[in-house]
Design an enzyme around this catalytic site. Structure first.
Site, PDB file in Angstrom:
ATOM      1  N   ASP A  82      10.624   1.090   1.512  1.00  0.00           N
ATOM      2  CA  ASP A  82       9.387   0.964   2.291  1.00  0.00           C
ATOM      3  C   ASP A  82       9.670  -0.016   3.430  1.00  0.00           C
ATOM      4  OD1 ASP A  82       8.047   2.868   0.899  1.00  0.00           O
ATOM      5  OD2 ASP A  82       6.500   1.554   0.093  1.00  0.00           O
ATOM      6  N   ASN A 120       9.016   5.526  -0.556  1.00  0.00           N
ATOM      7  CA  ASN A 120       8.186   6.713  -0.348  1.00  0.00           C
ATOM      8  C   ASN A 120       7.559   6.730   1.042  1.00  0.00           C
ATOM      9  OD1 ASN A 120       6.913   4.485  -1.808  1.00  0.00           O
ATOM     10  ND2 ASN A 120       5.009   5.642  -1.649  1.00  0.00           N
ATOM     11  N   HIS A 223       1.302   0.660  -9.326  1.00  0.00           N
ATOM     12  CA  HIS A 223       1.854   2.013  -9.464  1.00  0.00           C
ATOM     13  C   HIS A 223       2.272   2.339 -10.884  1.00  0.00           C
ATOM     14  CE1 HIS A 223       2.575   1.240  -5.085  1.00  0.00           C
ATOM     15  NE2 HIS A 223       2.025   2.431  -5.039  1.00  0.00           N
ATOM     16  N   HIS A 249       8.302  -1.202  -4.431  1.00  0.00           N
ATOM     17  CA  HIS A 249       7.191  -0.264  -4.622  1.00  0.00           C
ATOM     18  C   HIS A 249       5.899  -0.991  -4.988  1.00  0.00           C
ATOM     19  CE1 HIS A 249       5.546   3.690  -4.700  1.00  0.00           C
ATOM     20  NE2 HIS A 249       5.418   3.792  -6.013  1.00  0.00           N
ATOM     21  N   ASP A 250       5.863  -1.705  -6.105  1.00  0.00           N
ATOM     22  CA  ASP A 250       4.711  -2.566  -6.377  1.00  0.00           C
ATOM     23  C   ASP A 250       4.865  -3.828  -5.541  1.00  0.00           C
ATOM     24  OD1 ASP A 250       3.093  -1.104  -8.146  1.00  0.00           O
ATOM     25  OD2 ASP A 250       4.467  -1.539  -9.801  1.00  0.00           O
TER      26      ASP A 250
END
Ligand SMILES: *[C@@H]1O[C@H](CO)[C@@H](O)[C@H](O)[C@H]1NC(C)=O
Ligand SMILES: *[C@@H]1O[C@H](CO)[C@@H](O)[C@H](O)[C@H]1NC(C)=O
Length: 332
Positions: A82, A120, A223, A249-250
């Site tokens: 990300d 993502n 997530h 991600h988190d």
């Protein structure tokens, strides 16, 4: 000596047998990062989920990374994906590259090689742009690949593209479009990747083996657990005795682990954080959950790896050390 020749031929036969059984060599790119410290140790900063043109405290995190990076005399930086919000890069001339990367991580201590994977949000843009050599020409620090192996001294990092594992991006993408070029057919991409990863880890004789990817396997964050990775990836990591699983991600800082097992480290605090939605997790395993911004450092020697989590002011939130008491040697 006769014995030496015999051992050599046994090894050679075993190698030929391995190639025969496995069908082929791994296609994962392998690169090396030189060790420059005289004691052979390595110091690295690890973080993710950052590119917001300085917003949501990205600039403050960058500033603090610079200070800590200088104190530790870091060798390189790892980004767990990300890299550019909200939708990756549009092309290799997208000014977000400078606005979110080159113009933000300006501290002298951060003028080191960066190694990045995709998240993502990066897949919601033009993936080939982010992998492009053109970006490296603009800023020599930039290096991003889907999956690769990085060897540095006594450690090997297995960088893996975890995005294609997540089924819902394909079956229920909501209002997002993902750039799956060079990924489809998905099942074949995943099975090739898992085979290559397994071959590479089995081949590794490094003292330390660290996994780096975007999505979490154990996480109490928003997530949650990525079940596809638990089912398909985790058995390979456990079988091959990987030491650390590092992800983003988190948008939090997190350490989950039990003694003698893989330690799961989330460093996704590069910019937007403070969601306030931690999920329950076994307190015996959950060593740190910090909802805010920050980053992690790794100090690696032959006998120990120390990881430290910092908040936006440079305060140490949590630290832990893993030791290698005895190393068992394989056939080679
Ligand atoms: C940025 O950091 C400051 C200082 O820690 C904090 O007060 C503020 O809430 C943070 N802002 C965001 C958007 O997270
Ligand atoms: C993606 O970026 C590359 C490199 O900048 C460019 O050649 C290509 O046309 C872009 N693709 C799309 C669909 O915009």
């Amino acid at each position: 000596m006769k014995m030496g020749v015999l051992t050599f031929s046994v090894r050679l036969m075993f190698l030929i047998l391995c190639i025969f059984i496995n069908g082929s060599f791994s296609k994962l790119e392998r690169l090396g990062h030189p060790v420059t410290k005289s004691d052979g140790s390595l110091d690295i900063l690890v973080f993710g989920d950052w590119g917001r043109k300085g917003g949501f405290n990205q600039s403050l995190v960058a500033h603090q990374m610079g200070i800590v990076g200088e104190q530790l005399d870091i060798d390189f930086v790892i980004s767990v994906g990300d890299n550019f919000y909200d939708d990756g890069l549009k092309g290799d001339t997208d000014p977000s590259f400078e606005a979110s990367f080159s113009h933000i991580y300006t501290h002298p201590s951060l003028q080191k090689q960066w190694y990045s994977v995709l998240g993502n949000h990066d897949y919601r843009g033009n993936v080939s742009a982010q992998l492009s050599q053109v970006l490296t020409q603009k800023d020599w620090r930039w290096f991003c690949r889907r999956s690769f192996v990085l060897c540095s001294g006594m450690v090997e990092f297995f960088f893996v593209d975890t995005n294609p594992f997540v089924r819902k991006y394909f079956t229920d993408p909501e209002d997002h479009t993902y750039d799956w070029s060079n990924v489809l057919p998905r099942k074949k991409y995943i099975s090739n990747l898992l085979r290559d990863l397994d071959l590479e880890i089995k081949k590794s004789r490094a003292t330390w083996k660290f996994f780096v990817g975007h999505h979490g396997i154990k996480t109490a964050g928003q997530h949650g657990v990525t079940q596809e990775l638990v089912d398909q990836l985790l058995p390979i990591l456990e079988e091959n005795k990987v030491d650390l699983y590092i992800n983003g991600h988190d948008h939090c800082l997190q350490h989950i682990g039990s003694e003698g097992e893989i330690q799961f480290l989330t460093s996704g605090g590069g910019s937007k954080a403070w969601r306030g939605d931690i999920q329950p997790w076994d307190p015996k395993e959950l060593k740190l959950y910090y909802d805010g911004q920050g980053f992690m450092s790794l100090h690696i020697t032959h006998s120990e790896v120390k990881f430290v989590f910092y908040d936006i002011s440079g305060n140490v939130l949590h630290q832990s050390t893993l030791s290698k008491k005895s190393k068992t040697f394989g056939l080679f």
